[in-house]
Design a protein around this motif. Structure first.
Motif, short mmCIF file in Angstrom:
data_model
loop_
_atom_site.label_atom_id
_atom_site.label_comp_id
_atom_site.label_asym_id
_atom_site.label_seq_id
_atom_site.Cartn_x
_atom_site.Cartn_y
_atom_site.Cartn_z
N GLU A 22 -17.66 -4.67 5.96
CA GLU A 22 -16.76 -3.52 5.83
C GLU A 22 -16.00 -3.22 7.13
N LEU A 23 -16.69 -3.38 8.28
CA LEU A 23 -16.08 -2.93 9.53
C LEU A 23 -15.91 -4.04 10.57
N GLY A 24 -16.38 -5.24 10.29
CA GLY A 24 -16.12 -6.35 11.19
C GLY A 24 -14.67 -6.79 11.09
N PRO A 25 -14.16 -7.49 12.09
CA PRO A 25 -12.75 -7.91 12.06
C PRO A 25 -12.50 -8.97 11.00
N GLY A 26 -11.48 -8.75 10.20
CA GLY A 26 -11.12 -9.73 9.18
C GLY A 26 -10.05 -10.70 9.64
N SER A 27 -9.54 -10.47 10.85
CA SER A 27 -8.51 -11.34 11.42
C SER A 27 -8.56 -11.19 12.94
N VAL A 28 -7.89 -12.07 13.62
CA VAL A 28 -7.83 -11.98 15.07
C VAL A 28 -7.12 -10.70 15.50
N ALA A 29 -6.10 -10.32 14.76
CA ALA A 29 -5.35 -9.10 15.09
C ALA A 29 -6.25 -7.87 15.03
N GLU A 30 -7.23 -7.85 14.13
CA GLU A 30 -8.09 -6.69 13.98
C GLU A 30 -9.06 -6.53 15.15
N LEU A 31 -9.19 -7.53 15.99
CA LEU A 31 -10.02 -7.38 17.19
C LEU A 31 -9.47 -6.29 18.11
N ASP A 32 -8.17 -6.02 18.01
CA ASP A 32 -7.53 -5.00 18.84
C ASP A 32 -7.40 -3.65 18.14
N ASP A 33 -8.00 -3.52 16.96
CA ASP A 33 -7.91 -2.29 16.19
C ASP A 33 -8.93 -1.28 16.74
N VAL A 34 -8.47 -0.37 17.57
CA VAL A 34 -9.37 0.59 18.23
C VAL A 34 -10.05 1.50 17.22
N HIS A 35 -9.32 1.93 16.21
CA HIS A 35 -9.88 2.83 15.20
C HIS A 35 -11.03 2.16 14.46
N ARG A 36 -10.83 0.89 14.07
CA ARG A 36 -11.90 0.15 13.38
C ARG A 36 -13.14 0.04 14.25
N ARG A 37 -12.95 -0.28 15.51
CA ARG A 37 -14.10 -0.45 16.41
C ARG A 37 -14.81 0.87 16.65
N GLN A 38 -14.07 1.96 16.69
CA GLN A 38 -14.71 3.26 16.84
C GLN A 38 -15.58 3.58 15.62
N ARG A 39 -15.09 3.27 14.44
CA ARG A 39 -15.88 3.48 13.23
C ARG A 39 -17.11 2.58 13.21
N LEU A 40 -16.94 1.34 13.66
CA LEU A 40 -18.06 0.41 13.72
C LEU A 40 -19.11 0.88 14.72
N GLU A 41 -18.67 1.31 15.88
CA GLU A 41 -19.59 1.82 16.91
C GLU A 41 -20.37 3.02 16.37
N LYS A 42 -19.67 3.91 15.72
CA LYS A 42 -20.33 5.10 15.18
C LYS A 42 -21.36 4.72 14.13
N ALA A 43 -21.04 3.76 13.28
CA ALA A 43 -21.96 3.34 12.22
C ALA A 43 -23.20 2.66 12.79
N VAL A 44 -23.01 1.78 13.78
CA VAL A 44 -24.14 1.08 14.40
C VAL A 44 -25.04 2.08 15.12
N ASP A 45 -24.42 3.01 15.81
CA ASP A 45 -25.19 4.01 16.56
C ASP A 45 -25.97 4.92 15.62
N ALA A 46 -25.33 5.37 14.55
CA ALA A 46 -25.97 6.29 13.62
C ALA A 46 -27.13 5.64 12.87
N ALA A 47 -27.00 4.36 12.57
CA ALA A 47 -28.05 3.65 11.83
C ALA A 47 -29.25 3.28 12.69
N GLY A 48 -29.10 3.37 14.02
CA GLY A 48 -30.21 3.04 14.91
C GLY A 48 -30.51 1.56 15.01
N ASP A 141 -15.78 -15.15 25.07
CA ASP A 141 -16.12 -14.47 23.83
C ASP A 141 -15.21 -13.26 23.62
N LEU A 142 -14.49 -13.24 22.50
CA LEU A 142 -13.58 -12.14 22.20
C LEU A 142 -14.29 -10.98 21.51
#
Length: 306
Positions: A22-48, A141-142
């Motif tokens: 759901e939140l991993g990058p689906g393309s190389v361009a999405e590696l620079d998607d700050v909003h996606r990474r913020q959501r991913l960080e929040k999800a990883v942190d919340a799940a412990g 590593d990107l």
């Protein structure tokens, strides 16, 4: 050893897989998607996810999560923090992680997996020291960052020889799981491409030359699954020295297999496989950097088995 996963382990694996999809990058361009990474960080942190060991997770369960995160190219810190969590758990006189910062580990003179981390744990022989995360370092590593290590002045505790060896077994096993996950991800990328890329009126996956390459990659992945599952089980079930030997053997096999699978994926993609826009090179970069973490040489394995 029972190689079957429990229902709880399957649920854990599936939850990690869903997050990566759901939140991993689906393309190389999405590696620079700050909003996606913020959501991913929040999800990883919340799940412990980063505190699996202190929450009682086994080596198998940590490996399952690491594998799925690598498959989905999860590009927020996990490997370093989860290993730091286990070090804190094992050390005598340990302190609460949350009270003192966001932790990762230091390997070979640099802090690894440092995205969002401000403290690094250093295992000096058996002594556990803390340092600040310094300036970011360039790397291939990107999906994961590394950084300089500040002066280590704070002594947090000391591990017994057995604790140190068992932690090393977990560290090598977890990086092996990362290799396997990346191999699975790039293989799926190649399979999906072979289904839609047509040549002479037929999908290229229908041609034996391509199908055989993909089948050989799958065989390498299945072999890697077997050695990794044993190594992950060994972390908690065998004496530390035996667990570390199993982890090292698994990593030697899986590192070679993963690199072959990545190179095959690039080959199946043909000309587009050599372009920046194709995710195949991102998987290869992750495999190459994970191979160097807690690096193990085949000659060392041979000496240990003789």
């Amino acid at each position: 050893m029972d190689v079957r996963l429990t229902s709880e382990q399957r649920q854990l694996r599936d939850a990690a897989a869903r997050l990566a999809d759901e939140l991993g990058p689906g393309s190389v361009a999405e590696l620079d998607d700050v909003h996606r990474r913020q959501r991913l960080e929040k999800a990883v942190d919340a799940a412990g996810w980063r505190a699996l060991r202190s929450d009682g997770a086994s080596g198998v369960e940590v490996a399952l999560v690491a594998e799925e995160f690598a498959r989905g190219l999860v590009d927020v810190a996990f490997l370093g923090p989860v290993l730091a969590d286990d070090l804190h758990r094992a050390a005598e006189g340990r302190r609460t992680i949350g009270a003192e910062g966001r932790w990762t580990i230091g390997v070979d003179g640099r802090a690894v997996d440092t995205d969002g981390r401000d403290r690094v744990l250093l295992l000096d022989d058996r002594r556990l020291r803390a340092a600040a995360v310094g300036a970011r370092l360039p790397g291939a590593d990107l999906t994961r960052a590394s950084a300089e290590i500040g002066t280590a002045t704070e002594l947090l505790g000391e591990l017994s020889p057995e604790q140190r060896t068992r932690w090393q077994a977990l560290a090598v096993t977890t990086t092996t799981a990362d290799l396997l996950g990346a191999a699975r991800g790039t293989h799926r990328l190649a399979v999906d491409y072979a289904k839609v890329r047509a040549q002479y009126g037929y999908p290229i996956g229908t041609y034996q030359a391509v199908a055989h390459l993909l089948a050989e990659s799958l065989a390498l992945i299945e072999g890697s699954i077997s050695v990794l599952r044993y190594a992950a089980w060994s972390v908690d079930e065998l004496p530390p020295a035996e667990a570390l030997r199993a982890a090292r053997i698994a990593k030697v096999y899986t590192a070679r297999a993963a690199r072959t699978v990545c190179e095959t994926s690039i080959q199946v993609h043909g000309g587009i496989g050599n372009t920046w826009e194709c995710l195949a090179h991102v998987y290869l970069r992750r495999v190459l950097t994970s191979t160097e973490l807690f690096a193990t040489r085949l000659e060392d394995i041979d000496r240990g088995l003789s």
